[in-house]
Design an enzyme around this catalytic site. Structure first.
Site, mmCIF file in Angstrom:
data_model
loop_
_atom_site.group_PDB
_atom_site.id
_atom_site.type_symbol
_atom_site.label_atom_id
_atom_site.label_comp_id
_atom_site.label_asym_id
_atom_site.label_seq_id
_atom_site.Cartn_x
_atom_site.Cartn_y
_atom_site.Cartn_z
ATOM 1 N N ASN A 78 -30.013 -17.098 40.099
ATOM 2 C CA ASN A 78 -30.610 -17.613 41.339
ATOM 3 C C ASN A 78 -29.913 -18.928 41.697
ATOM 4 O O ASN A 78 -30.178 -19.957 41.100
ATOM 5 C CB ASN A 78 -32.114 -17.817 41.091
ATOM 6 C CG ASN A 78 -32.818 -18.459 42.266
ATOM 7 O OD1 ASN A 78 -32.241 -18.599 43.351
ATOM 8 N ND2 ASN A 78 -34.066 -18.860 42.056
ATOM 9 N N LYS A 90 -30.251 -20.680 44.297
ATOM 10 C CA LYS A 90 -31.116 -21.541 45.116
ATOM 11 C C LYS A 90 -30.326 -22.084 46.323
ATOM 12 O O LYS A 90 -29.397 -21.417 46.791
ATOM 13 C CB LYS A 90 -31.716 -22.657 44.265
ATOM 14 C CG LYS A 90 -32.414 -22.088 43.014
ATOM 15 C CD LYS A 90 -33.280 -23.056 42.287
ATOM 16 C CE LYS A 90 -33.884 -22.363 41.072
ATOM 17 N NZ LYS A 90 -34.805 -23.198 40.342
ATOM 18 N N HIS A 121 -41.089 -16.638 44.040
ATOM 19 C CA HIS A 121 -40.563 -17.692 43.164
ATOM 20 C C HIS A 121 -41.486 -18.909 43.284
ATOM 21 O O HIS A 121 -42.016 -19.185 44.368
ATOM 22 C CB HIS A 121 -39.136 -18.057 43.583
ATOM 23 C CG HIS A 121 -38.475 -18.988 42.608
ATOM 24 N ND1 HIS A 121 -38.716 -20.342 42.616
ATOM 25 C CD2 HIS A 121 -37.638 -18.751 41.574
ATOM 26 C CE1 HIS A 121 -38.038 -20.903 41.620
ATOM 27 N NE2 HIS A 121 -37.370 -19.955 40.975
ATOM 28 N N GLU A 140 -40.970 -21.940 43.580
ATOM 29 C CA GLU A 140 -40.609 -22.910 44.628
ATOM 30 C C GLU A 140 -41.114 -22.428 45.989
ATOM 31 O O GLU A 140 -41.506 -23.234 46.833
ATOM 32 C CB GLU A 140 -39.087 -23.136 44.621
ATOM 33 C CG GLU A 140 -38.677 -24.029 43.452
ATOM 34 C CD GLU A 140 -37.298 -23.756 42.878
ATOM 35 O OE1 GLU A 140 -36.461 -23.144 43.564
ATOM 36 O OE2 GLU A 140 -37.074 -24.141 41.717
ATOM 37 N N GLU A 166 -41.879 -16.945 34.751
ATOM 38 C CA GLU A 166 -41.266 -18.270 34.817
ATOM 39 C C GLU A 166 -42.346 -19.340 34.738
ATOM 40 O O GLU A 166 -42.974 -19.670 35.774
ATOM 41 C CB GLU A 166 -40.499 -18.434 36.128
ATOM 42 C CG GLU A 166 -39.373 -17.441 36.302
ATOM 43 C CD GLU A 166 -38.293 -17.976 37.240
ATOM 44 O OE1 GLU A 166 -37.147 -18.057 36.803
ATOM 45 O OE2 GLU A 166 -38.610 -18.317 38.391
ATOM 46 N N GLY A 177 -35.989 -25.883 35.765
ATOM 47 C CA GLY A 177 -35.150 -27.032 36.116
ATOM 48 C C GLY A 177 -35.477 -28.299 35.342
ATOM 49 O O GLY A 177 -35.059 -29.391 35.715
ATOM 50 N N SER A 228 -35.061 -22.855 32.626
ATOM 51 C CA SER A 228 -34.101 -23.565 31.769
ATOM 52 C C SER A 228 -33.428 -22.675 30.728
ATOM 53 O O SER A 228 -33.203 -23.109 29.598
ATOM 54 C CB SER A 228 -34.769 -24.771 31.104
ATOM 55 O OG SER A 228 -35.200 -25.693 32.082
HETATM 56 P P1 PGA Z 1 -33.658 -22.992 35.970
HETATM 57 O O1 PGA Z 1 -34.327 -22.169 37.166
HETATM 58 O O2 PGA Z 1 -32.884 -22.013 35.134
HETATM 59 O O3 PGA Z 1 -32.775 -24.004 36.632
HETATM 60 O O4 PGA Z 1 -34.780 -23.613 35.204
HETATM 61 C C1 PGA Z 1 -34.880 -20.908 36.963
HETATM 62 C C2 PGA Z 1 -35.459 -20.366 38.238
HETATM 63 O O5 PGA Z 1 -35.996 -21.159 39.032
HETATM 64 O O6 PGA Z 1 -35.404 -19.161 38.507
#
Ligand code: PGA
Length: 242
Positions: A9, A11, A88, A90, A161, A167, A206
């Protein structure tokens, strides 16, 4: 045998040039684990020149029509997308995607012939309150409703997740992640036994080359949804090779 998938992803990152370079750097990947990338909408068309599978990071909850600024599931399919990420954290936290909206988006994805990657997961506060499983259960209720009401219901991927791990550099321990993955599989099995057995359940938050192996060693973790580390071709491919 369940499918193994490592999904990147991207983003809202990068430029056309960077997207192209990244696609070039991963195009010769060959491995038992499938890989797929999720560039920003604007750069999706670049993927048409490569063999790597790809998908959208989101789609509109409605079919084509007067929805300024939105991208429909049909458009994603038309461009050659196989997947679309839906719900997601976010999107849920910053853009108001409720479970009702997530349901509609999944429905659009199925109707367009896309495989939705449905994201579920709890906040740090919810984990602290011991609410992880009830939150995930609530988010998964969408799947039961889709199974009952969507004529095009088909393959779905679930991504667990934990929001506190996205992140942040913090990862759920392989055992903690496995516990939630088993719970998810059991919930899916209650909806339909075969669905529980066959659904690919990804872990996200992460994931890096140095923690992927331990996570993937867990029997119910079928791959990863990778954010930050998917912007670096070597890291992304090393995770897929784990
Ligand atoms: P990240 O993001 O690997 O940077 O923690 C994962 C995600 O948001 O799908």
């Amino acid at each position: 045998m369940r499918k193994r998938l490592v999904a990147g992803n991207w983003k809202m990152n990068g430029t056309q040039e960077r997207a192209e370079k990244l696609l070039m750097a991963i195009e010769n990947y060959q491995g038992a684990t499938e890989i797929a990338v999720f560039p920003p909408f604007l750069y999706l068309f670049l993927c048409m020149n490569f063999d790597t599978r790809f998908g959208g990071q989101n789609c509109c909850a409605y079919p084509d029509g007067a929805y300024t600024g939105e991208v429909s599931a049909t458009m994603l399919k038309d461009l050659g997308c196989r997947y679309v990420i839906i719900g997601h954290s976010e999107r849920r936290q910053l853009f108001g995607d409720t479970n009702e909206i997530v349901l509609k988006k999944c429905e659009q994805a199925f109707l367009a012939g896309l495989v939705p990657i449905l994201c579920v997961g709890e906040t740090l506060y919810e984990r602290g309150q011991n609410l992880t499983l009830s939150i995930v259960q609530e988010q998964l209720a969408v799947v039961a409703r889709l199974k009952d009401n969507c004529s095009a219901f088909g393959e779905i991927v679930i991504a667990y997740e934990p929001i506190w791990a996205i992140g942040t550099g913090k990862t759920a321990s392989p055992d903690d992640a496995q516990t939630v993955h088993v719970f998810i599989r059991n919930q899916l099995s209650k909806i339909d036994f075969a669905l529980g057995q066959s659904t690919c359940i990804l872990y996200g938050g992460s994931v890096k080359p140095d923690n992927a192996k331990a996570l993937f060693a867990m029997p119910d973790i079928d791959g990863a949804l990778v954010g930050g580390a998917s912007l670096d071709a070597e890291s992304f491919l090393n995770i897929a090779r784990s």
